[in-house]
Design an enzyme around this catalytic site. Structure first.
Site, short mmCIF file in Angstrom:
data_model
loop_
_atom_site.label_atom_id
_atom_site.label_comp_id
_atom_site.label_asym_id
_atom_site.label_seq_id
_atom_site.Cartn_x
_atom_site.Cartn_y
_atom_site.Cartn_z
CE1 TYR A 154 -3.50 2.64 1.68
CE2 TYR A 154 -1.70 3.07 3.20
CZ TYR A 154 -2.93 3.41 2.67
OH TYR A 154 -3.59 4.52 3.14
CE LYS A 158 -3.19 5.36 -0.25
NZ LYS A 158 -4.40 5.98 -0.83
#
Ligand SMILES: NC(=O)c1ccc[n+]([C@@H]2O[C@H](COP(=O)([O-])OP(=O)(O)OC[C@H]3O[C@@H](n4cnc5c(N)ncnc54)[C@H](O)[C@@H]3O)[C@@H](O)[C@H]2O)c1
Length: 265
Positions: A154, A158
């Site tokens: 993640y 990002k």
């Protein structure tokens, strides 16, 4: 404020949490909003709330990570509301907490929702925005893009979102399109990763508050306010930036300052 009068907005993952707060805020400021979520009921609930305010909304249901979802759902939004002025890339997926626990399939799934889908939605809106010479894209990144705070796939996705934001800002800036990111710290939402942590420790948000110089974790409205600023015309000179909204988390470490200064003059 009526910064969004006459403006159309699509927000991914706006049935809950930060996306929901942003949809309600922009609608309050005059926007017509496409409320897109993978879950039907929350999307329709937000759209109903916006209609109750006397504003315009359409609920769209779909998985942003599916092939062709960007083009299809942007098409549906524009059919209902007209050409889009603003895209907010908000939905994301966080999986395994440590690198050791990751596996290639899970890594790819987190990238598919968090980064690839945002790319596809940008691809779907950019040609129309460029033709009209105006548009704003805000992508919700995270403090995880800037500092190791668990969820490595993640976090890497990002960080990729920040690179995508900069590329759009430079490549499409001359065509009237601005792209910016917001990087929230801990925000009290029902995101599945928070539900899992709450199940392990009901006091997790209170415990995390100690890391935040402002003495609390964030609320969805804290981020909605930042998005509402970045996508509005008043931010016309703000392009390619990442606005960290984290109560001072990444500004430094009070705990380290204490060790460094205890007993000092
Ligand atoms: N909550 C935090 O602490 C925090 C911190 C930093 C960044 N963020 C980011 O903020 C954004 C919103 O997070 P949140 O906490 O509001 O989450 P949330 O779970 O409360 O809301 C996200 C919404 O997105 C929808 N969604 C999830 N996957 C989808 C998909 N594939 N297609 C369409 N819709 C989908 C969900 O159904 C949900 O309604 C995310 O990008 C997240 O990474 C959150």
């Amino acid at each position: 404020m009526n910064r969004y009068a006459g403006r159309t907005v699509l927000i991914t993952g706006s049935g809950r949490g930060i996306g929901r707060a942003t949809a309600l805020r922009l609608a309050k400021e005059g926007a017509a909003v496409a409320v897109l979520d993978i879950d039907s009921e929350p999307a329709h609930d937000v759209a109903r709330k916006i209609a109750d305010m006397g504003r315009t909304a359409v609920a769209l249901v779909g998985d942003i990570a599916e092939d062709g979802a960007g083009e299809r759902l942007v098409g549906e939004a524009e059919k209902a509301l007209g050409p889009l002025d603003v895209l907010v890339n908000n939905a994301a997926m966080a999986g395994r907490g440590t690198l050791e626990a990751t596996e290639p399939d899970g890594w790819d799934a987190e990238f598919a929702v968090t980064l690839r889908a945002a790319y596809n939605f940008c691809r779907a809106v950019l040609p129309g925005m460029a033709e009209r010479g105006r548009g704003a894209i805000v992508s919700v990144a995270s403090v995880n893009a800037l500092s190791a705070l668990a969820n490595p796939a993640y976090s890497a996705a990002k960080a990729g979102l920040l690179a995508l934001t900069r590329q759009i800002a430079v490549e499409y800036g001359p065509r009237g399109i601005r792209a910016n990111a917001v990087s929230p710290g801990t925000i009290h939402t029902d995101h599945p990763s928070w539900q899992a942590r709450l199940a392990r420790d009901p006091d997790v948000f209170e415990k995390l508050a100690r890391w935040y110089p402002v003495g609390r974790v964030g609320q969805p409205d804290d981020i909605a306010a930042a998005i509402a600023y970045l996508a509005a015309d008043e931010a016309g000179f703000v392009n390619g930036t990442n606005l960290v909204v984290d109560g001072g988390l990444l500004a430094g470490s009070a705990q380290m300052i204490e060790v460094l200064t205890t007993g000092a003059d």
